[in-house]
Motif scaffolding. Structure first.
Motif, PDB file in Angstrom:
ATOM      1  N   ARG A 135      52.139  41.937  42.263  1.00 16.32           N
ATOM      2  CA  ARG A 135      50.761  42.351  42.536  1.00 16.32           C
ATOM      3  C   ARG A 135      49.761  41.647  41.612  1.00 16.32           C
ATOM      4  NH1 ARG A 135      50.519  48.904  43.718  1.00 16.32           N
ATOM      5  NH2 ARG A 135      51.583  48.875  45.761  1.00 16.32           N
ATOM      6  N   ALA A 136      50.093  41.587  40.338  1.00 16.04           N
ATOM      7  CA  ALA A 136      49.194  40.948  39.381  1.00 16.04           C
ATOM      8  C   ALA A 136      49.062  39.454  39.649  1.00 16.04           C
ATOM      9  CB  ALA A 136      49.685  41.187  37.955  1.00 16.04           C
ATOM     10  N   VAL A 137      50.169  38.802  39.980  1.00 14.20           N
ATOM     11  CA  VAL A 137      50.138  37.361  40.252  1.00 14.20           C
ATOM     12  C   VAL A 137      49.291  37.069  41.481  1.00 14.20           C
ATOM     13  CG1 VAL A 137      51.534  35.358  40.886  1.00 14.20           C
ATOM     14  CG2 VAL A 137      52.364  36.936  39.140  1.00 14.20           C
ATOM     15  N   LEU A 138      49.480  37.841  42.542  1.00 14.58           N
ATOM     16  CA  LEU A 138      48.734  37.608  43.770  1.00 14.58           C
ATOM     17  C   LEU A 138      47.239  37.906  43.588  1.00 14.58           C
ATOM     18  CD1 LEU A 138      51.270  39.130  46.287  1.00 14.58           C
ATOM     19  CD2 LEU A 138      50.467  36.765  46.312  1.00 14.58           C
ATOM     20  N   SER A 139      46.931  38.920  42.810  1.00 14.52           N
ATOM     21  CA  SER A 139      45.528  39.299  42.624  1.00 14.52           C
ATOM     22  C   SER A 139      44.760  38.288  41.771  1.00 14.52           C
ATOM     23  CB  SER A 139      45.438  40.689  41.984  1.00 14.52           C
ATOM     24  OG  SER A 139      45.997  41.670  42.839  1.00 14.52           O
ATOM     25  N   ALA A 140      45.450  37.653  40.837  1.00 17.93           N
ATOM     26  CA  ALA A 140      44.794  36.689  39.942  1.00 17.93           C
ATOM     27  C   ALA A 140      44.857  35.264  40.477  1.00 17.93           C
ATOM     28  CB  ALA A 140      45.432  36.742  38.563  1.00 17.93           C
ATOM     29  N   GLU A 141      45.629  35.036  41.524  1.00 17.41           N
ATOM     30  CA  GLU A 141      45.897  33.681  42.015  1.00 17.41           C
ATOM     31  C   GLU A 141      44.623  32.888  42.295  1.00 17.41           C
ATOM     32  OE1 GLU A 141      47.944  31.498  45.919  1.00 17.41           O
ATOM     33  OE2 GLU A 141      47.794  33.697  45.811  1.00 17.41           O
ATOM     34  N   ARG A 142      43.691  33.438  43.054  1.00 17.63           N
ATOM     35  CA  ARG A 142      42.526  32.666  43.473  1.00 17.63           C
ATOM     36  C   ARG A 142      41.614  32.350  42.299  1.00 17.63           C
ATOM     37  NH1 ARG A 142      41.657  28.696  45.361  1.00 17.63           N
ATOM     38  NH2 ARG A 142      43.134  29.326  46.955  1.00 17.63           N
ATOM     39  N   THR A 143      41.412  33.306  41.405  1.00 16.05           N
ATOM     40  CA  THR A 143      40.580  33.032  40.231  1.00 16.05           C
ATOM     41  C   THR A 143      41.186  31.911  39.396  1.00 16.05           C
ATOM     42  OG1 THR A 143      39.634  35.250  40.080  1.00 16.05           O
ATOM     43  CG2 THR A 143      39.770  33.987  38.035  1.00 16.05           C
ATOM     44  N   ALA A 144      42.477  31.979  39.141  1.00 18.80           N
ATOM     45  CA  ALA A 144      43.145  30.961  38.335  1.00 18.80           C
ATOM     46  C   ALA A 144      43.069  29.593  39.003  1.00 18.80           C
ATOM     47  CB  ALA A 144      44.601  31.356  38.089  1.00 18.80           C
ATOM     48  N   LEU A 145      43.295  29.557  40.314  1.00 16.55           N
ATOM     49  CA  LEU A 145      43.259  28.281  41.029  1.00 16.55           C
ATOM     50  C   LEU A 145      41.846  27.707  41.087  1.00 16.55           C
ATOM     51  CD1 LEU A 145      45.705  28.817  44.054  1.00 16.55           C
ATOM     52  CD2 LEU A 145      46.000  27.256  42.125  1.00 16.55           C
ATOM     53  N   ASN A 146      40.857  28.556  41.354  1.00 14.73           N
ATOM     54  CA  ASN A 146      39.479  28.062  41.420  1.00 14.73           C
ATOM     55  C   ASN A 146      39.095  27.321  40.146  1.00 14.73           C
ATOM     56  OD1 ASN A 146      39.039  29.089  43.968  1.00 14.73           O
ATOM     57  ND2 ASN A 146      37.875  30.869  43.282  1.00 14.73           N
ATOM     58  N   LEU A 147      39.460  27.899  39.006  1.00 17.16           N
ATOM     59  CA  LEU A 147      39.066  27.311  37.731  1.00 17.16           C
ATOM     60  C   LEU A 147      39.840  26.033  37.430  1.00 17.16           C
ATOM     61  CD1 LEU A 147      38.716  30.600  35.665  1.00 17.16           C
ATOM     62  CD2 LEU A 147      36.874  29.144  36.518  1.00 17.16           C
ATOM     63  N   VAL A 148      41.160  26.054  37.598  1.00 19.27           N
ATOM     64  CA  VAL A 148      41.948  24.874  37.250  1.00 19.27           C
ATOM     65  C   VAL A 148      41.710  23.734  38.242  1.00 19.27           C
ATOM     66  CG1 VAL A 148      44.101  25.437  38.506  1.00 19.27           C
ATOM     67  CG2 VAL A 148      44.207  24.161  36.356  1.00 19.27           C
ATOM     68  N   GLN A 149      41.437  24.063  39.499  1.00 21.74           N
ATOM     69  CA  GLN A 149      41.147  23.015  40.480  1.00 21.74           C
ATOM     70  C   GLN A 149      39.836  22.311  40.151  1.00 21.74           C
ATOM     71  OE1 GLN A 149      41.503  25.546  44.079  1.00 21.74           O
ATOM     72  NE2 GLN A 149      42.903  24.001  44.857  1.00 21.74           N
ATOM     73  N   ARG A 150      38.814  23.098  39.782  1.00 23.82           N
ATOM     74  CA  ARG A 150      37.525  22.486  39.451  1.00 23.82           C
ATOM     75  C   ARG A 150      37.634  21.661  38.176  1.00 23.82           C
ATOM     76  NH1 ARG A 150      32.543  22.191  40.942  1.00 23.82           N
ATOM     77  NH2 ARG A 150      30.884  21.820  39.418  1.00 23.82           N
TER      78      ARG A 150
END
Length: 301
Positions: free
Chosen positions: A111-126
């Motif tokens: 649950r924690a991994v899925l909930s944080a996934e988009r925030t983490a990806l948005n930042l590292v991708q940018r």
């Protein structure tokens, strides 16, 4: 410390010059803001479909080649909702990577991994997009010794992260904020022209009131302004939107009495020719204001 420039960029076959570390407090402030926006009252979908006791493993994988930036940011974002989440094997910031390469691994409560996934990806991708684009600019001018610098045209709230990403790509940071240095731009000079004081006198007066360690930069948009700025004692003169010929003439007029910065509409197609004019540095707003996020994905096992 954020905002401090790196030494001259050095490039190897596998990585760029290592980036300086971000401060944890800066990273966490951004992550708190992003999670409050994305998970304000829980993740309804995950809570509906994923058992509370489920554990998962996932890998951050590159869909295209680039330069990595934001390893610590990704890790802190993934673990922010649950400290039981673990991130391991993150690629060092400033390292180059290829398509299909694993950049980090995540394991922990699903649950924690899925909930944080988009925030983490948005930042590292940018951040990786900025580092990758900066590296292209740096590579284009590397034979000239000219520095590539960012500008204040950053995403509000993300400046520390974006400036770090520029350094990961081998670039340099301009002033971090309006409090860091004096930079008289065209609008400031327009205000000055409404009074009775001439430009040279205004610069000398400013210099007399400033601490001796404070850098003084002046933007000019025509060659005729340069003599007055030189007499005023500017440390850096920015030649804004000059033609290549006028850049060369400006460099000759300044003749080493101040650093020469070129700026205005710089692109990958034009930066090489600008660097050949003899300027000391080139500031590029596009590094942060119009960069494309790199395609990175989190693949679950």
């Amino acid at each position: 410390m954020i905002g401090a420039p790196m030494q001259s960029p050095m490039q190897t076959a596998h990585s760029l010059q290592p980036a300086q570390s971000l401060q944890a407090a800066q990273i966490d402030a951004v992550i708190r803001m992003a999670l409050a926006e994305d998970v304000p009252f829980g993740d309804l979908t995950t809570e509906c479909f994923v058992p509370a006791q489920a554990v998962t493993e996932a890998h951050l994988v590159a869909r295209e080649p680039g330069v990595f930036s934001g390893g610590e940011v990704f890790s802190r974002a993934m673990t922010a909702l649950d400290p039981a989440v673990q991130v391991q094997g993150a690629l060092p910031d400033a390292a180059r990577f290829d398509t299909g390469q694993r950049l980090a691994s995540v394991r922990g409560p699903a649950r924690a991994v899925l909930s944080a996934e988009r925030t983490a990806l948005n930042l590292v991708q940018r951040m990786s997009g900025i580092a990758t684009l900066t590296a292209e600019y740096v590579r284009t001018v590397e034979a000239t010794g000219v520095r590539i610098a960012d500008t204040r045209k950053t995403t509000p709230g993300l400046r520390a992260l974006e400036r770090h990403a520029v350094r990961c790509g081998g670039g340099h940071n301009h002033r971090f904020s309006l409090s860091d240095a004096v930079m008289a731009k065209d609008n400031h000079l327009a205000m000055l022209s409404e009074g009775s004081e001439d430009l040279t006198s205004a610069l000398r007066r400013a210099r007399a009131t400033l601490p001796h360690t404070t850098h003084l930069e002046v933007e000019v948009d025509r060659l005729s302004q340069i003599p007055a700025v030189l007499e005023g004692g500017a440390d850096t003169i920015m030649l804004d939107n000059f033609s290549l010929e006028d850049l060369r003439r400006g460099v000759e007029m300044i003749h080493g009495c101040a650093l020469v910065e070129a700026s205005g509409g710089v692109t990958l197609e034009t930066v090489g020719a600008i660097a050949q004019t003899g300027v000391d540095l080139i500031s590029v707003g596009a590094l942060t204001h119009s960069v494309r996020a790199l395609d990175l994905g989190l693949d679950f096992q």
